[in-house]
Design an enzyme around this catalytic site. Structure first.
Site, PDB file in Angstrom:
ATOM      1  N   ILE A 216     -17.586  35.137  32.565  1.00 27.93           N
ATOM      2  CA  ILE A 216     -17.425  36.088  31.444  1.00 27.93           C
ATOM      3  C   ILE A 216     -18.802  36.524  30.938  1.00 27.93           C
ATOM      4  CG2 ILE A 216     -16.245  36.501  29.248  1.00 27.93           C
ATOM      5  CD1 ILE A 216     -14.468  34.084  29.898  1.00 27.93           C
TER       6      ILE A 216
ATOM      7  N   ASP B 236     -29.150  30.143  31.258  1.00 29.93           N
ATOM      8  CA  ASP B 236     -28.115  29.482  32.055  1.00 29.93           C
ATOM      9  C   ASP B 236     -28.773  28.276  32.723  1.00 29.93           C
ATOM     10  OD1 ASP B 236     -25.288  30.970  33.350  1.00 29.93           O
ATOM     11  OD2 ASP B 236     -25.975  29.046  34.139  1.00 29.93           O
TER      12      ASP B 236
ATOM     13  N   LEU C  97     -27.446  27.118  35.495  1.00 32.47           N
ATOM     14  CA  LEU C  97     -26.999  27.308  36.892  1.00 32.47           C
ATOM     15  C   LEU C  97     -26.112  26.168  37.385  1.00 32.47           C
ATOM     16  CD1 LEU C  97     -30.311  28.731  38.468  1.00 32.47           C
ATOM     17  CD2 LEU C  97     -28.395  29.995  37.488  1.00 32.47           C
TER      18      LEU C  97
ATOM     19  N   LEU D 248     -28.927  23.664  27.570  1.00 31.37           N
ATOM     20  CA  LEU D 248     -28.845  23.630  26.097  1.00 31.37           C
ATOM     21  C   LEU D 248     -28.657  22.219  25.544  1.00 31.37           C
ATOM     22  CD1 LEU D 248     -26.603  26.767  25.524  1.00 31.37           C
ATOM     23  CD2 LEU D 248     -29.031  26.589  25.019  1.00 31.37           C
TER      24      LEU D 248
ATOM     25  N   LYS E 199     -15.535  24.090  31.508  1.00 30.58           N
ATOM     26  CA  LYS E 199     -14.194  24.609  31.197  1.00 30.58           C
ATOM     27  C   LYS E 199     -13.071  24.126  32.095  1.00 30.58           C
ATOM     28  CE  LYS E 199     -13.605  28.080  34.249  1.00 30.58           C
ATOM     29  NZ  LYS E 199     -12.764  29.131  34.694  1.00 30.58           N
TER      30      LYS E 199
ATOM     31  N   SER F 114     -10.606  29.644  22.803  1.00 30.19           N
ATOM     32  CA  SER F 114      -9.539  29.729  23.804  1.00 30.19           C
ATOM     33  C   SER F 114      -8.175  29.643  23.140  1.00 30.19           C
ATOM     34  CB  SER F 114      -9.699  28.547  24.764  1.00 30.19           C
ATOM     35  OG  SER F 114      -8.550  28.406  25.566  1.00 30.19           O
TER      36      SER F 114
ATOM     37  N   TYR G 157     -11.428  19.056  26.902  1.00 27.09           N
ATOM     38  CA  TYR G 157     -11.918  20.444  26.943  1.00 27.09           C
ATOM     39  C   TYR G 157     -11.357  21.228  25.746  1.00 27.09           C
ATOM     40  CZ  TYR G 157     -11.499  25.381  27.789  1.00 27.09           C
ATOM     41  OH  TYR G 157     -11.491  26.744  27.592  1.00 27.09           O
TER      42      TYR G 157
ATOM     43  N   LYS H  96     -13.144  23.004  22.068  1.00 29.54           N
ATOM     44  CA  LYS H  96     -12.996  24.353  21.513  1.00 29.54           C
ATOM     45  C   LYS H  96     -12.581  24.263  20.034  1.00 29.54           C
ATOM     46  CE  LYS H  96     -14.355  26.551  25.046  1.00 29.54           C
ATOM     47  NZ  LYS H  96     -15.688  27.180  25.025  1.00 29.54           N
TER      48      LYS H  96
ATOM     49  N   PHE I 121      -7.192  34.577  26.066  1.00 30.73           N
ATOM     50  CA  PHE I 121      -6.038  34.133  26.833  1.00 30.73           C
ATOM     51  C   PHE I 121      -6.550  33.899  28.280  1.00 30.73           C
ATOM     52  CE2 PHE I 121      -2.500  33.733  23.905  1.00 30.73           C
ATOM     53  CZ  PHE I 121      -3.212  33.967  22.750  1.00 30.73           C
TER      54      PHE I 121
ATOM     55  N   LEU J 131      -5.327  29.980  38.531  1.00 30.05           N
ATOM     56  CA  LEU J 131      -4.368  30.640  39.424  1.00 30.05           C
ATOM     57  C   LEU J 131      -4.988  31.750  40.277  1.00 30.05           C
ATOM     58  CD1 LEU J 131      -1.436  31.067  40.353  1.00 30.05           C
ATOM     59  CD2 LEU J 131      -1.137  32.597  38.386  1.00 30.05           C
TER      60      LEU J 131
HETATM   61  C1  UD1 Z   1      -6.496  26.826  31.585  1.00 35.84           C
HETATM   62  C2  UD1 Z   1      -6.568  26.119  30.269  1.00 35.84           C
HETATM   63  C3  UD1 Z   1      -7.250  27.013  29.255  1.00 35.84           C
HETATM   64  C4  UD1 Z   1      -8.621  27.351  29.723  1.00 35.84           C
HETATM   65  C5  UD1 Z   1      -8.548  28.012  31.074  1.00 35.84           C
HETATM   66  C6  UD1 Z   1      -9.958  28.110  31.589  1.00 35.84           C
HETATM   67  C7  UD1 Z   1      -4.871  24.642  29.326  1.00 35.84           C
HETATM   68  C8  UD1 Z   1      -3.413  24.473  29.064  1.00 35.84           C
HETATM   69  N1  UD1 Z   1      -5.202  25.801  29.858  1.00 35.84           N
HETATM   70  O1  UD1 Z   1      -5.584  27.889  31.407  1.00 35.84           O
HETATM   71  O2  UD1 Z   1      -7.367  26.354  28.042  1.00 35.84           O
HETATM   72  O3  UD1 Z   1      -9.263  28.170  28.804  1.00 35.84           O
HETATM   73  O4  UD1 Z   1      -7.787  27.222  32.001  1.00 35.84           O
HETATM   74  O5  UD1 Z   1     -10.019  28.837  32.713  1.00 35.84           O
HETATM   75  O6  UD1 Z   1      -5.637  23.784  29.083  1.00 35.84           O
HETATM   76  N2  UD1 Z   1      -0.960  27.717  38.440  1.00 35.84           N
HETATM   77  C9  UD1 Z   1      -0.262  27.483  39.604  1.00 35.84           C
HETATM   78  N3  UD1 Z   1      -0.951  27.102  40.712  1.00 35.84           N
HETATM   79  C10 UD1 Z   1      -2.312  26.926  40.715  1.00 35.84           C
HETATM   80  C11 UD1 Z   1      -3.030  27.182  39.522  1.00 35.84           C
HETATM   81  C12 UD1 Z   1      -2.326  27.558  38.399  1.00 35.84           C
HETATM   82  O7  UD1 Z   1       0.959  27.634  39.636  1.00 35.84           O
HETATM   83  O8  UD1 Z   1      -2.863  26.557  41.764  1.00 35.84           O
HETATM   84  C13 UD1 Z   1      -0.237  28.137  37.232  1.00 35.84           C
HETATM   85  C14 UD1 Z   1      -0.391  27.195  36.066  1.00 35.84           C
HETATM   86  O9  UD1 Z   1       0.557  26.185  36.097  1.00 35.84           O
HETATM   87  C15 UD1 Z   1      -0.228  28.144  34.882  1.00 35.84           C
HETATM   88  C16 UD1 Z   1      -0.793  29.474  35.403  1.00 35.84           C
HETATM   89  O10 UD1 Z   1      -0.786  29.369  36.815  1.00 35.84           O
HETATM   90  O11 UD1 Z   1       1.118  28.340  34.603  1.00 35.84           O
HETATM   91  C17 UD1 Z   1      -2.213  29.726  34.932  1.00 35.84           C
HETATM   92  O12 UD1 Z   1      -3.011  28.591  35.224  1.00 35.84           O
HETATM   93  P1  UD1 Z   1      -4.595  28.583  35.045  1.00 35.84           P
HETATM   94  O13 UD1 Z   1      -5.176  29.778  35.717  1.00 35.84           O
HETATM   95  O14 UD1 Z   1      -5.084  27.238  35.475  1.00 35.84           O
HETATM   96  O15 UD1 Z   1      -4.824  28.801  33.509  1.00 35.84           O
HETATM   97  P2  UD1 Z   1      -4.266  27.985  32.246  1.00 35.84           P
HETATM   98  O16 UD1 Z   1      -3.802  26.641  32.626  1.00 35.84           O
HETATM   99  O17 UD1 Z   1      -3.312  28.875  31.548  1.00 35.84           O
END
Ligand code: UD1
Length: 338
Positions: free
Chosen positions: A12, A31, A33, A59, A85, A125, A150, A154, A178, A200
């Protein structure tokens, strides 16, 4: 005006440096790195025609932070991204998270409080809301007990800034993101996860390019319309632009409180299967995935009410989920085919 961006070579951070430079700010990026590459500076230069000033500083090194501020007394504002994170890693190694995310913040604020006025933007977050009772989530939703160290950093970070702002010249905006995804449309900068991605979208793009065999979809028995969990995926460029607007608000003294809080999301929730389908559409290929059990610590759904940011910052996310996924895919193809 000179703006300090900590974690300025990160995901970001680097996109925000681009938007700041596009708006005519002079940027100095710090940074260590630890989760980014020095090559990001070249990517920023290719997009904006200018390399930001850069210092490799950790930092957690208090005297390095002090030296930095005595060398650069003309900094008008700070956007603080530098932090760890990864939720799972924070459970394994909580002290790393408390040291990295909290000490760094304290050292920065110690320097800023000496200034006659200081402007500070903090990366927070939606994790602070936990599983909120009502969707979409407004900024007034109660903060829940953190599910991970984590997440706790925050929450504590927000509290530290709020306490400090009361008794110093520091004005601050806390931005609760988000789910940031995507990459710059130029494909010159993007996300560079170390090792196996936990999030994801990088997992999807790495699977599509052949680095991972298949994506595991964590849970299909959630009480949602298709059984998979729902998140609010926001394009990183939209997010970056919000930082510039928030900073300008502080610099122009338009803030109505010493600490203001804004949600940054699109306002739309998408399920994991919807993200997969949208990705298959924009990349024109089938993704190898299988449904597995739920991942511990995941909430069922989280998407933002963005009315406050829309009304007060005059900011609204512009990119669609498809555009964000398409940019992430362009970026993945570019870095792997170099
Ligand atoms: C997570 C953290 C959020 C943080 C962010 C940083 C929690 C609950 N969430 O977000 O605080 O700021 O990472 O990047 O602590 N999923 C799959 N398969 C995968 C990976 C993810 O199905 O291999 C699903 C997860 O179950 C979730 C969605 O995809 O439903 C998003 O997951 P992800 O990208 O890891 O983000 P968050 O968990 O929402």
């Amino acid at each position: 005006m000179k703006i300090l961006v900590t974690g300025g070579l990160g995901f970001i951070g680097s996109h925000t440096v681009v938007e700041l430079q596009n708006e005519g700010f002079e940027v100095i990026a710090i940074d260590n790195l630890s989760n980014s590459s020095i090559d990001v500076l070249d990517g920023i230069e290719r997009i904006t025609g200018k390399k930001p000033l850069f210092e490799n500083i950790d930092l957690r090194d208090k005297s390095a932070v002090q030296n930095f501020f005595s060398k650069h007394q003309d900094i008008s504002g700070v956007i603080h991204f530098a932090a760890s994170k990864a939720v799972g890693e924070s459970v394994e190694n909580p002290l790393l998270y408390y040291e990295n995310n909290i000490n760094s913040l304290v050292y920065l604020l110690q320097e800023l409080q000496r200034k006659p006025e200081a402007h500070f933007i903090f990366s927070s977050s939606c994790t602070v809301y936990g599983q909120a009772e009502k969707m979409p989530i407004t900024e007034n939703a109660p903060i829940q007990v953190a599910m991970s160290p984590y997440g706790n950093t925050k929450q504590i970070g927000e509290e530290i800034i709020t306490d400090v702002a009361k008794v110093t010249s520091i004005n601050s905006i806390l931005l609760r993101y988000f789910n940031p995804i995507g990459a710059h449309p130029s494909a010159e900068i993007g996300e560079l996860p170390l090792g196996v991605p936990q999030n994801l979208v990088p997992f999807i793009t790495q699977t599509a390019i052949g680095l991972r065999e298949k994506l595991s979809v964590f849970g299909s028995d959630y009480p949602t319309f298709d059984g998979t969990a729902i998140r609010d995926y926001i394009h990183v460029v939209d997010l970056a632009k919000a930082h510039v607007i928030a900073l300008q608000r502080l610099l122009k003294k338009q803030n109505s409180e010493k600490v203001e809080i804004f949600n940054l999301g699109t306002g739309t929730g998408s399920s994991v299967l919807e993200v997969i389908n949208a990705f298959e559409k924009v990349s024109n290929q089938k993704l190898n995935y299988q449904i597995v059990g739920r991942r511990e610590g995941d909430v069922i759904e989280a998407y933002a009410n963005t009315d406050k940011a829309n009304a007060i910052l005059g900011w609204k996310a512009q990119y669609s989920l498809e555009e964000a996924l398409s940019s992430a895919w362009q970026w993945e193809q570019k870095i792997r085919n170099k």
